[in-house]
Design a protein around this motif. Structure first.
Motif, PDB file in Angstrom:
ATOM      1  N   GLN A  63      41.806  56.568  26.885  1.00 56.16           N
ATOM      2  CA  GLN A  63      42.308  56.929  25.561  1.00 56.16           C
ATOM      3  C   GLN A  63      43.757  57.395  25.639  1.00 56.16           C
ATOM      4  N   TYR A  64      44.072  58.161  26.670  1.00 54.74           N
ATOM      5  CA  TYR A  64      45.447  58.636  26.844  1.00 54.74           C
ATOM      6  C   TYR A  64      46.392  57.464  27.081  1.00 54.74           C
ATOM      7  N   ALA A  65      46.003  56.569  27.992  1.00 53.85           N
ATOM      8  CA  ALA A  65      46.848  55.401  28.287  1.00 53.85           C
ATOM      9  C   ALA A  65      47.038  54.541  27.047  1.00 53.85           C
ATOM     10  N   LYS A  66      45.977  54.369  26.299  1.00 54.26           N
ATOM     11  CA  LYS A  66      46.053  53.555  25.076  1.00 54.26           C
ATOM     12  C   LYS A  66      46.990  54.212  24.060  1.00 54.26           C
ATOM     13  N   SER A  67      46.974  55.546  23.991  1.00 59.16           N
ATOM     14  CA  SER A  67      47.851  56.252  23.051  1.00 59.16           C
ATOM     15  C   SER A  67      49.320  56.068  23.400  1.00 59.16           C
ATOM     16  N   LEU A  68      49.606  55.800  24.684  1.00 63.79           N
ATOM     17  CA  LEU A  68      50.986  55.549  25.109  1.00 63.79           C
ATOM     18  C   LEU A  68      51.424  54.117  24.836  1.00 63.79           C
ATOM     19  N   ASN A  69      50.484  53.267  24.423  1.00 64.42           N
ATOM     20  CA  ASN A  69      50.759  51.849  24.175  1.00 64.42           C
ATOM     21  C   ASN A  69      51.247  51.146  25.431  1.00 64.42           C
ATOM     22  N   ILE A  70      50.663  51.510  26.590  1.00 67.50           N
ATOM     23  CA  ILE A  70      51.004  50.819  27.824  1.00 67.50           C
ATOM     24  C   ILE A  70      50.117  49.583  27.979  1.00 67.50           C
ATOM     25  N   GLY A  71      50.299  48.870  29.080  1.00 68.36           N
ATOM     26  CA  GLY A  71      49.700  47.549  29.209  1.00 68.36           C
ATOM     27  C   GLY A  71      48.235  47.499  29.568  1.00 68.36           C
ATOM     28  N   GLY A  72      47.650  48.601  30.028  1.00 66.94           N
ATOM     29  CA  GLY A  72      46.242  48.580  30.369  1.00 66.94           C
ATOM     30  C   GLY A  72      45.949  49.472  31.561  1.00 66.94           C
ATOM     31  N   TYR A  73      44.933  49.105  32.305  1.00 63.48           N
ATOM     32  CA  TYR A  73      44.496  49.915  33.444  1.00 63.48           C
ATOM     33  C   TYR A  73      43.905  49.003  34.500  1.00 63.48           C
ATOM     34  N   PHE A  74      43.733  49.550  35.697  1.00 58.79           N
ATOM     35  CA  PHE A  74      43.025  48.834  36.747  1.00 58.79           C
ATOM     36  C   PHE A  74      42.232  49.825  37.575  1.00 58.79           C
ATOM     37  N   PHE A  75      41.261  49.299  38.318  1.00 65.60           N
ATOM     38  CA  PHE A  75      40.450  50.114  39.214  1.00 65.60           C
ATOM     39  C   PHE A  75      40.638  49.681  40.663  1.00 65.60           C
ATOM     40  N   TRP A  76      40.751  50.671  41.526  1.00 64.45           N
ATOM     41  CA  TRP A  76      40.528  50.459  42.946  1.00 64.45           C
ATOM     42  C   TRP A  76      39.217  51.183  43.271  1.00 64.45           C
ATOM     43  N   THR A  77      38.152  50.465  43.597  1.00 60.05           N
ATOM     44  CA  THR A  77      38.012  49.010  43.582  1.00 60.05           C
ATOM     45  C   THR A  77      36.858  48.641  42.660  1.00 60.05           C
ATOM     46  N   ALA A  78      36.802  47.364  42.309  1.00 58.96           N
ATOM     47  CA  ALA A  78      35.726  46.911  41.435  1.00 58.96           C
ATOM     48  C   ALA A  78      34.351  47.094  42.062  1.00 58.96           C
ATOM     49  N   VAL A  79      34.284  47.145  43.379  1.00 61.57           N
ATOM     50  CA  VAL A  79      32.981  47.236  44.044  1.00 61.57           C
ATOM     51  C   VAL A  79      32.444  48.663  44.074  1.00 61.57           C
ATOM     52  N   GLY A  80      33.245  49.647  43.624  1.00 60.06           N
ATOM     53  CA  GLY A  80      32.811  51.035  43.720  1.00 60.06           C
ATOM     54  C   GLY A  80      31.928  51.510  42.592  1.00 60.06           C
ATOM     55  N   ASP A  81      31.832  50.756  41.521  1.00 60.80           N
ATOM     56  CA  ASP A  81      31.102  51.188  40.333  1.00 60.80           C
ATOM     57  C   ASP A  81      29.599  51.265  40.592  1.00 60.80           C
ATOM     58  N   GLN A  82      28.910  51.947  39.700  1.00 59.48           N
ATOM     59  CA  GLN A  82      27.450  52.006  39.745  1.00 59.48           C
ATOM     60  C   GLN A  82      26.917  51.340  38.489  1.00 59.48           C
ATOM     61  N   ASP A  83      26.316  50.160  38.669  1.00 56.88           N
ATOM     62  CA  ASP A  83      25.742  49.398  37.551  1.00 56.88           C
ATOM     63  C   ASP A  83      26.758  49.155  36.434  1.00 56.88           C
ATOM     64  N   TRP A  84      28.049  49.101  36.796  1.00 53.33           N
ATOM     65  CA  TRP A  84      29.142  48.762  35.887  1.00 53.33           C
ATOM     66  C   TRP A  84      29.338  49.763  34.758  1.00 53.33           C
ATOM     67  N   LYS A  85      28.788  50.967  34.892  1.00 53.91           N
ATOM     68  CA  LYS A  85      28.868  51.876  33.746  1.00 53.91           C
ATOM     69  C   LYS A  85      30.292  52.372  33.487  1.00 53.91           C
ATOM     70  N   ILE A  86      31.092  52.579  34.544  1.00 53.89           N
ATOM     71  CA  ILE A  86      32.475  53.002  34.331  1.00 53.89           C
ATOM     72  C   ILE A  86      33.310  51.841  33.808  1.00 53.89           C
ATOM     73  N   SER A  87      33.169  50.670  34.431  1.00 57.22           N
ATOM     74  CA  SER A  87      33.934  49.491  34.003  1.00 57.22           C
ATOM     75  C   SER A  87      33.604  49.124  32.559  1.00 57.22           C
ATOM     76  N   ARG A  88      32.346  49.199  32.203  1.00 56.75           N
ATOM     77  CA  ARG A  88      31.921  48.875  30.835  1.00 56.75           C
ATOM     78  C   ARG A  88      32.521  49.861  29.846  1.00 56.75           C
ATOM     79  N   LEU A  89      32.439  51.144  30.158  1.00 52.77           N
ATOM     80  CA  LEU A  89      32.961  52.168  29.260  1.00 52.77           C
ATOM     81  C   LEU A  89      34.463  52.027  29.073  1.00 52.77           C
ATOM     82  N   ALA A  90      35.195  51.816  30.175  1.00 55.16           N
ATOM     83  CA  ALA A  90      36.648  51.690  30.080  1.00 55.16           C
ATOM     84  C   ALA A  90      37.026  50.505  29.199  1.00 55.16           C
ATOM     85  N   SER A  91      36.351  49.384  29.404  1.00 54.22           N
ATOM     86  CA  SER A  91      36.644  48.187  28.617  1.00 54.22           C
ATOM     87  C   SER A  91      36.351  48.421  27.140  1.00 54.22           C
TER      88      SER A  91
END
Length: 370
Positions: A337-365
């Protein structure tokens, strides 16, 4: 359509066009090649990402060209086949270097026009041969201002080369990005400033590594590894992003990094267990590192106390003398939400394999795109 007779519709379409041009999210995830055996690229849920990075390839330290053996070639082809064949497909990048590659190789490569040209030609050849959409340079980090200036020259020449290659072949232009320090300057023996003008001109975006503020290199006290705010200073994601903006980066070329892992410490006194608590070195995990999914397992198995720290917008948990600093659902949502409020280009994760059942990746998206 007569736009004079449909002013309302015109304004709606115009606003949608402007919003789309300035707010299209870059939702990236790095995939480390060491994860092949337990987390192949085919497992990645591409609905939550726009770009996936193969990490890492490094050029030959003497020739500055990429020597791809048969095993790696097969892995690169499989990576792109799997991810381009997904529904939805994602853009793929190969990331060059990484923390373990160090700085000396890239400092030498970037120091002369000939070696830069050799490196650039080889990156284009690798991208086209194996089907990547672009390349990402993870040089950690240029350690002198001369190296920073050479980094800028490399970007100038890389952009010209990929533009010329696209024009001559008729293929889509390769994407160019770079993973950078969380701030536009970094201090080694001298203050080194990234070439922001060259970045704006030549890169499609940068992945600012907004994490690792604390870890095994700060063994005497616990800390928030990726704090959004730092109540005691400026070691934070908010400070990093604002610094890049103040340095003049085009906002849409700034992408915020988030960790899907935590760092651990061993508490000196288990009864003193907040952020900044005295510690006696690293705790559980792989040299003090734990994937987010492993943190969740540790917390459940050890009945750990989980705390959300509102000052830093981060989480920590502890069980006995073991202490872990990490991000979880609430802190990630606040960061996005903070990054979006700055109108920046987006976000990334290091690493995609660290998530648990995609709950963080899903929420961020969902948080960014709604």
């Amino acid at each position: 359509m007569d736009l004079v007779k449909a002013p309302t519709l015109f304004l709606v379409l115009l606003s949608l066009t402007i919003w789309g041009a300035t707010s299209a999210p870059n939702r990236g995830g790095y995939w480390p090649s060491w994860a092949q055996d337990f987390f192949p690229p085919s497992r990645i849920q591409t609905a939550y990402f726009t770009h996936i990075y193969y990490a890492f390839l490094s050029p030959n330290k003497d020739t500055f060209q990429f020597d791809i053996d048969a095993t790696t070639a097969s892995a690169l082809t499989s990576f792109n086949t799997a991810l381009h064949g997904k529904n939805p497909p994602v853009k793929t990048m190969f990331s060059i270097g990484g923390g373990s590659a160090g700085t000396e190789l890239f400092s030498r490569m970037a120091s002369s026009r000939n070696s830069r040209a050799t490196f650039i030609r080889s990156t284009i050849q690798v991208a086209r041969k194996y089907g990547f959409d672009g390349a990402d340079l993870d040089w950690e980090y240029p350690q002198t201002q001369t190296a920073m200036n050479n980094f800028g020259l490399l970007l100038d020449e890389w952009r010209v080369a990929v533009n010329n290659e696209a024009t001559s072949t008729g293929k889509p232009r390769l994407l160019l990005s770079a993973a950078t320090h969380y701030k536009p300057e970094i201090y080694f023996n001298e203050l080194c400033k990234y070439p922001v003008a060259s970045i704006n001109k030549n890169l499609d975006w940068i992945n600012a590594m907004c994490y690792d503020y604390h870890g095994p290199w700060t063994p005497d006290a616990t800390g928030a590894p990726a704090a959004l705010y730092d109540p005691n200073g400026d070691l934070s994601t908010s400070n990093g992003l604002q610094s890049w903006i103040s340095a003049g980066i085009q906002r849409q070329k700034l992408v915020m990094g988030m960790p899907l892992y935590g760092w651990t410490w061993k508490l000196k006194n288990p009864s003193v267990n907040g952020i900044g608590a005295p510690a006696a070195g690293i705790g559980p995990g792989n040299e003090g590192a734990m994937l987010y999914s492993e943190v969740q397992q540790f917390n459940a198995q050890n009945n750990a106390k989980v705390v959300y720290d509102t000052q830093t917008v981060s989480y920590y948990s502890y069980a006995g003398a073991s202490w872990i600093g990490y991000d979880d659902v609430n802190s990630v949502q606040r960061k996005v939400q903070y990054a979006k409020s700055l109108n920046i280009g987006g976000y990334f994760f290091w690493t995609a394999v660290g998530d648990q059942d995609w709950k963080i990746s899903r929420l961020a998206s969902q948080t960014w795109t709604t």
